[in-house]
Design a protein around this motif. Structure first.
Motif, mmCIF file in Angstrom:
data_model
loop_
_atom_site.group_PDB
_atom_site.id
_atom_site.type_symbol
_atom_site.label_atom_id
_atom_site.label_comp_id
_atom_site.label_asym_id
_atom_site.label_seq_id
_atom_site.Cartn_x
_atom_site.Cartn_y
_atom_site.Cartn_z
ATOM 1 N N ARG A 54 33.625 39.709 51.044
ATOM 2 C CA ARG A 54 35.093 40.083 51.000
ATOM 3 C C ARG A 54 34.875 41.482 50.001
ATOM 4 O O ARG A 54 34.543 42.005 49.941
ATOM 5 C CB ARG A 54 34.384 39.226 49.077
ATOM 6 C CG ARG A 54 35.304 37.722 50.190
ATOM 7 C CD ARG A 54 34.962 37.233 49.020
ATOM 8 N NE ARG A 54 35.170 35.186 49.233
ATOM 9 C CZ ARG A 54 36.568 34.853 49.553
ATOM 10 N NH1 ARG A 54 37.479 35.303 49.483
ATOM 11 N NH2 ARG A 54 36.045 32.934 49.642
ATOM 12 N N ASP A 55 36.344 41.971 50.173
ATOM 13 C CA ASP A 55 36.410 43.299 49.486
ATOM 14 C C ASP A 55 37.393 43.550 48.252
ATOM 15 O O ASP A 55 36.952 42.196 47.515
ATOM 16 C CB ASP A 55 37.705 43.947 51.029
ATOM 17 C CG ASP A 55 39.086 43.450 50.922
ATOM 18 O OD1 ASP A 55 39.876 42.509 49.891
ATOM 19 O OD2 ASP A 55 40.255 43.552 51.622
ATOM 20 N N SER A 56 37.097 44.718 47.597
ATOM 21 C CA SER A 56 37.682 44.506 46.351
ATOM 22 C C SER A 56 39.067 43.618 45.989
ATOM 23 O O SER A 56 39.087 43.550 44.659
ATOM 24 C CB SER A 56 37.747 45.935 45.581
ATOM 25 O OG SER A 56 38.671 46.667 46.575
ATOM 26 N N PHE A 57 39.742 43.518 46.988
ATOM 27 C CA PHE A 57 40.834 42.904 46.647
ATOM 28 C C PHE A 57 40.770 40.851 46.422
ATOM 29 O O PHE A 57 41.580 40.465 46.591
ATOM 30 C CB PHE A 57 42.031 42.854 47.444
ATOM 31 C CG PHE A 57 42.799 44.606 47.371
ATOM 32 C CD1 PHE A 57 43.262 44.559 46.303
ATOM 33 C CD2 PHE A 57 41.813 45.378 47.933
ATOM 34 C CE1 PHE A 57 43.992 46.109 46.010
ATOM 35 C CE2 PHE A 57 42.792 46.694 48.121
ATOM 36 C CZ PHE A 57 43.429 47.337 46.944
ATOM 37 N N HIS A 95 46.138 43.563 31.749
ATOM 38 C CA HIS A 95 45.254 44.922 32.101
ATOM 39 C C HIS A 95 44.398 44.772 33.076
ATOM 40 O O HIS A 95 44.678 46.453 34.245
ATOM 41 C CB HIS A 95 44.436 45.422 30.731
ATOM 42 C CG HIS A 95 43.135 44.300 30.470
ATOM 43 N ND1 HIS A 95 43.074 43.838 29.555
ATOM 44 C CD2 HIS A 95 42.115 44.415 30.740
ATOM 45 C CE1 HIS A 95 42.269 43.284 29.376
ATOM 46 N NE2 HIS A 95 41.444 43.859 30.407
ATOM 47 N N LYS A 96 44.172 43.967 33.781
ATOM 48 C CA LYS A 96 43.943 43.785 34.742
ATOM 49 C C LYS A 96 44.533 43.414 35.913
ATOM 50 O O LYS A 96 43.973 43.780 37.162
ATOM 51 C CB LYS A 96 42.611 41.811 34.916
ATOM 52 C CG LYS A 96 41.621 42.848 34.034
ATOM 53 C CD LYS A 96 40.617 41.674 34.827
ATOM 54 C CE LYS A 96 39.088 41.679 33.730
ATOM 55 N NZ LYS A 96 37.530 41.091 33.853
ATOM 56 N N GLY A 98 46.642 45.479 36.027
ATOM 57 C CA GLY A 98 47.579 47.143 36.430
ATOM 58 C C GLY A 98 47.025 48.011 37.416
ATOM 59 O O GLY A 98 48.787 48.370 38.026
ATOM 60 N N ARG A 99 46.534 47.703 38.207
ATOM 61 C CA ARG A 99 46.450 48.464 39.742
ATOM 62 C C ARG A 99 47.451 48.012 40.503
ATOM 63 O O ARG A 99 46.864 49.090 41.577
ATOM 64 C CB ARG A 99 44.859 48.732 40.100
ATOM 65 C CG ARG A 99 44.441 46.470 40.791
ATOM 66 C CD ARG A 99 43.473 46.459 41.658
ATOM 67 N NE ARG A 99 42.412 45.720 41.722
ATOM 68 C CZ ARG A 99 41.890 45.003 42.432
ATOM 69 N NH1 ARG A 99 41.733 45.258 43.190
ATOM 70 N NH2 ARG A 99 41.211 44.024 42.278
ATOM 71 N N ARG A 101 50.217 47.642 39.286
ATOM 72 C CA ARG A 101 52.327 48.310 39.164
ATOM 73 C C ARG A 101 52.053 49.949 39.306
ATOM 74 O O ARG A 101 53.063 50.467 39.232
ATOM 75 C CB ARG A 101 52.091 48.852 37.385
ATOM 76 C CG ARG A 101 52.678 47.874 36.151
ATOM 77 C CD ARG A 101 52.873 48.989 35.608
ATOM 78 N NE ARG A 101 51.547 48.180 34.438
ATOM 79 C CZ ARG A 101 52.010 46.569 33.671
ATOM 80 N NH1 ARG A 101 53.062 46.208 33.943
ATOM 81 N NH2 ARG A 101 50.731 46.270 32.784
ATOM 82 N N TYR A 102 51.156 50.178 40.483
ATOM 83 C CA TYR A 102 51.962 51.757 40.667
ATOM 84 C C TYR A 102 52.137 51.577 41.860
ATOM 85 O O TYR A 102 51.222 51.461 43.032
ATOM 86 C CB TYR A 102 50.603 52.622 40.103
ATOM 87 C CG TYR A 102 50.586 52.534 39.180
ATOM 88 C CD1 TYR A 102 51.366 53.639 37.858
ATOM 89 C CD2 TYR A 102 49.883 51.086 37.907
ATOM 90 C CE1 TYR A 102 51.370 53.469 36.867
ATOM 91 C CE2 TYR A 102 49.357 51.983 36.311
ATOM 92 C CZ TYR A 102 50.303 52.164 35.929
ATOM 93 O OH TYR A 102 50.419 52.285 34.440
ATOM 94 N N ARG A 232 47.319 46.383 48.183
ATOM 95 C CA ARG A 232 48.606 47.143 47.078
ATOM 96 C C ARG A 232 49.793 47.217 47.834
ATOM 97 O O ARG A 232 50.568 47.285 47.544
ATOM 98 C CB ARG A 232 47.930 48.604 46.575
ATOM 99 C CG ARG A 232 47.563 48.445 45.164
ATOM 100 C CD ARG A 232 46.224 49.598 45.487
ATOM 101 N NE ARG A 232 45.739 49.905 46.725
ATOM 102 C CZ ARG A 232 45.063 50.972 46.286
ATOM 103 N NH1 ARG A 232 45.418 51.895 45.651
ATOM 104 N NH2 ARG A 232 44.006 50.933 47.906
#
Lengths: 261, 439
Positions: A54-57, A95-96, A98-99, A101-102, A232
């Motif tokens: 599994r990748d980081s997503f 806060h988890k 957050g990545r 949101r940009y 993302r």
């Protein structure tokens, strides 16, 4: 709740044999709170030296390597999905998330998208989900579904300036709007009932949950969707990545079929 | 006052360095030039107790940075507790989402850290920059020391100097500590890299295999070195001297031809150690630098031993006001740039340039940090027949495996231009040996 059968097939033909081919494919739907997958069968050709992870997503990836000459690459997945099991997927504290949101290179707004975003005002106390719905519906009125005018490299700003595009463009523009409003939102790749190709939509973060919204079909039902991967933007969810040696042209075919059982 | 024997041998040492190919490659105006890295024979001397203080501070700083990297890619407590604003993480190019949830061998992210310090005229040391990705430079004082000892053995009998040639042993121990089983290799992008001399030198001194990307291959979730006869040997640790972007075309820049497809996926599964870990760019980001003292308090519950240069973040309103009011005395750095580029001295701008810059600063405050210009303590160098003062910094090397240790030496770089504050070797400066006295 709905029961769907699905079939996904990606085929690449090379005009001349290629060697030393390395690939990563992300085309296999996984269980989550909204969907359960059963009777799943995966076939990869060439089938040498395969592994998975599994990748980081959290997306399921199949890796492979084929050094022998070959002229065909194919990934096939079929099975059944029970969908609509929940309204949303648990996301955890903000806060988890957050990545998401940009802005990314695909979603970063330019002049036109920024101006469009400024047209919105929200009544006090609106939830993120309400705000996102409002923006999605407004986007739907502003943007037309026209295949062939954009491609996989088109950014949200470019597509919005054109005023037309496909589901990938809808999703990128919608992500851009949500993020301008400070709402974490992620890009989703999957399959849609009645569609002959892969589909893209968005999941929006609201109070610890991810809610699926489909800006290309704002009034479609969540349970008609089968999720494959998320990230993302498009680049985190690329279905097939490959590197190989050889001088060959590639032609790619994708076949998708989702039917009620 | 200076050891004349050593100074007289300056040319001999420089000739030896040239003969050994101790060069630094520079890209300027799109052309690659290799130039010698000029050596100055007057060493920087740090007394034993002064260095003990630096050592303590450096260990503390690197320990906190390693904890920060682990936190960012896992729990994110420092964001939850609002010690570091979220956007300094996620809007930074140093943060790599691909690294989320990956635990490197022994939980270490920054194995080789290069911490850049300067000493002020007040004799206080200030940290200017942390380098946690691929810091280079240790090989230069190592080899220069070697030549100095040969050309001037008397000097090294008279002074009690900590032997800095143990860097190879410390580095090898760090690699052994995190090795997950198999060969250790040093991965170089090749001889056109600015630091190629260093790659070959460190590989030789640590006894690890120097390889390029073509000599490594991934099979069944493991990394292999392809031997000269085609045999494959399992690799357990890679000291990689190529940047994250080029490491793996399947996970980062697809056009990279110097990387190894799927090496990152092997790393994700814990089947190889990468030194340093990918994603460390978020730890040495210029915007994050401001938060390092806060990190030390947050993770270690200790007061920071080493000071940062006084730094302001225009992101915070109070700081922004201060920066605009004191613009002419400050140095402004663009957080996205490295290697001495993107550094602006407020006083050097024309009125028009200043207006434009201030506009940009107001529009994108997160992009910049502002610092007081530190009045560096100059170091003497020999220039022709004269001894002249020049600006200099010190890159200290901190190695983290099972323990965190500081190398008793470092790379002292100086600016050859008397008016320049920028000492980066990529901008054509020279270097000195750094003596840490052992008594």
């Amino acid at each position: 709740m709905k029961e769907l059968s699905f079939y996904y097939m990606l085929r690449i033909r090379f005009s001349a044999p290629v060697t030393n081919h390395r690939f990563t494919v992300r085309c296999v739907p996984q269980d989550n709170e909204c969907q359960k997958i059963r009777k799943q069968k995966i076939r990869i050709f060439p089938r040498k030296s395969l592994s998975d992870s599994r990748d980081s997503f959290g997306n399921y990836c199949i890796f492979g390597h084929c050094s022998d000459p070959h002229e065909l690459f194919q990934a096939e997945v079929k099975g059944e999905a029970v969908t609509g099991l929940a309204d949303a997927q648990y996301a955890g504290p903000e806060h988890k998330a957050g990545r998401f949101r940009y802005q990314t290179d695909y979603t970063r707004p330019g002049e036109k998208l920024t101006a469009f975003f400024r047209e919105f005002s929200f009544s006090p106390g609106s939830t993120s989900l309400e705000k996102a719905r409002k923006m999605m519906e407004a986007l739907y009125g502003r943007f037309s579904y026209v295949p062939g005018v954009t491609d996989i490299t088109t950014t949200a700003e470019e597509a919005f300036a054109l005023g037309k595009g496909v589901c990938q463009d809808y999703a990128h523009i919608f992500l851009s709007l949500c993020r301008m409003e400070g709402i974490p939102a992620r890009y989703v790749v999957g399959m849609l009932l009645g569609e002959g190709a892969s589909h893209a939509w968005v999941e929006v973060y609201d109070r610890e949950y991810w809610y699926a919204l489909d800006p290309t079909n704002p009034w479609s039902k969540e349970e008609d969707h089968i999720k494959i991967s998320g990230g993302r933007d498009y680049s985190d969810c690329v279905i097939n990545q490959g590197i190989m040696s050889g001088q060959a042209r590639q032609t790619q075919e994708v076949e998708v079929c989702v039917r009620p059982i | 006052m200076y050891d004349m024997d050593l100074i007289e041998h300056r040319d001999t040492v420089n000739e030896q360095l040239a003969r050994y190919g101790v060069k630094f490659g520079i890209y300027k105006n799109n052309t690659f030039r290799e130039q010698l890295f000029p050596f100055d024979a007057i060493p920087r001397i740090i007394e034993k107790d002064k260095f003990a203080y630096l050592e303590k501070g450096l260990r503390q700083r690197v320990q906190a940075l390693n904890l920060f990297l682990k936190d960012i890619y896992h729990e994110k407590k420092i964001i939850r507790d609002k010690v570091v604003p979220e956007e300094f993480i996620y809007a930074s190019s140093g943060y790599l989402a691909q690294c989320e949830g990956i635990m490197p061998s022994k939980g270490v992210y920054s194995h080789i850290s290069g911490i850049d310090l300067v000493q002020g005229k007040d004799l206080e040391w200030y940290v200017l920059e942390d380098n946690l990705r691929v810091p280079s430079g240790a090989s230069y004082p190592m080899i220069a020391r070697n030549f100095c000892r040969r050309s001037s053995p008397k000097t090294f009998r008279e002074y009690k100097i900590a032997d800095n040639r143990d860097y190879a042993a410390l580095l090898r121990k760090t690699m052994d500590d995190v090795n997950v089983g198999g060969l250790i290799v040093l991965l170089t992008p090749g001889r056109y890299n600015a630091a190629y001399f260093e790659h070959s030198y460190l590989a030789e001194k640590t006894g690890v295999q120097l390889v390029n990307g073509q000599e490594l291959t991934v099979e069944d979730d493991r990394l292999y070195f392809i031997n000269y006869d085609g045999r494959k040997e399992r690799v357990g640790a890679v000291y990689r001297r190529i940047s994250d972007d080029y490491l793996d075309p399947m996970n980062f820049l697809p056009e990279s031809v110097i990387g190894i497809p799927h090496i990152f996926d092997v790393y994700r599964k814990g089947n190889v150690a990468l030194l340093n870990a990918p994603g460390n760019g978020i730890g040495d980001d210029k915007g994050i630098y401001y938060f390092v003292p806060k990190m030390i308090r947050y993770y270690l519950g200790e007061e920071p031993i080493l000071k940062n240069a006084p730094t302001y973040l225009p992101f915070y309103e109070d700081d922004r006001r201060y920066v605009l009011e004191n613009f002419d005395r400050l140095v402004i750095k663009d957080v996205a740039e490295a290697g001495g580029y993107g550094v602006v001295f407020g006083s050097s701008l024309s009125r028009e340039e200043k207006e434009r810059f201030v506009e940009l600063l107001k529009k994108e405050p997160r992009r910049f940090i502002a610092q007081e210009v530190i009045d560096f303590l100059d170091l003497d160098i020999v220039e022709g027949d004269e001894i002249v003062p020049r600006k200099a910094d010190l890159r200290a090397f901190v190695l983290s495996g099972e323990d965190t240790v500081v190398w008793k030496s470092g790379l002292t770089r100086f600016s050859r231009n008397p008016d320049s504050f920028i000492v980066n070797s990529s901008q054509g400066g020279g270097f000195k040996d750094t003596w840490v006295l052992s008594q």
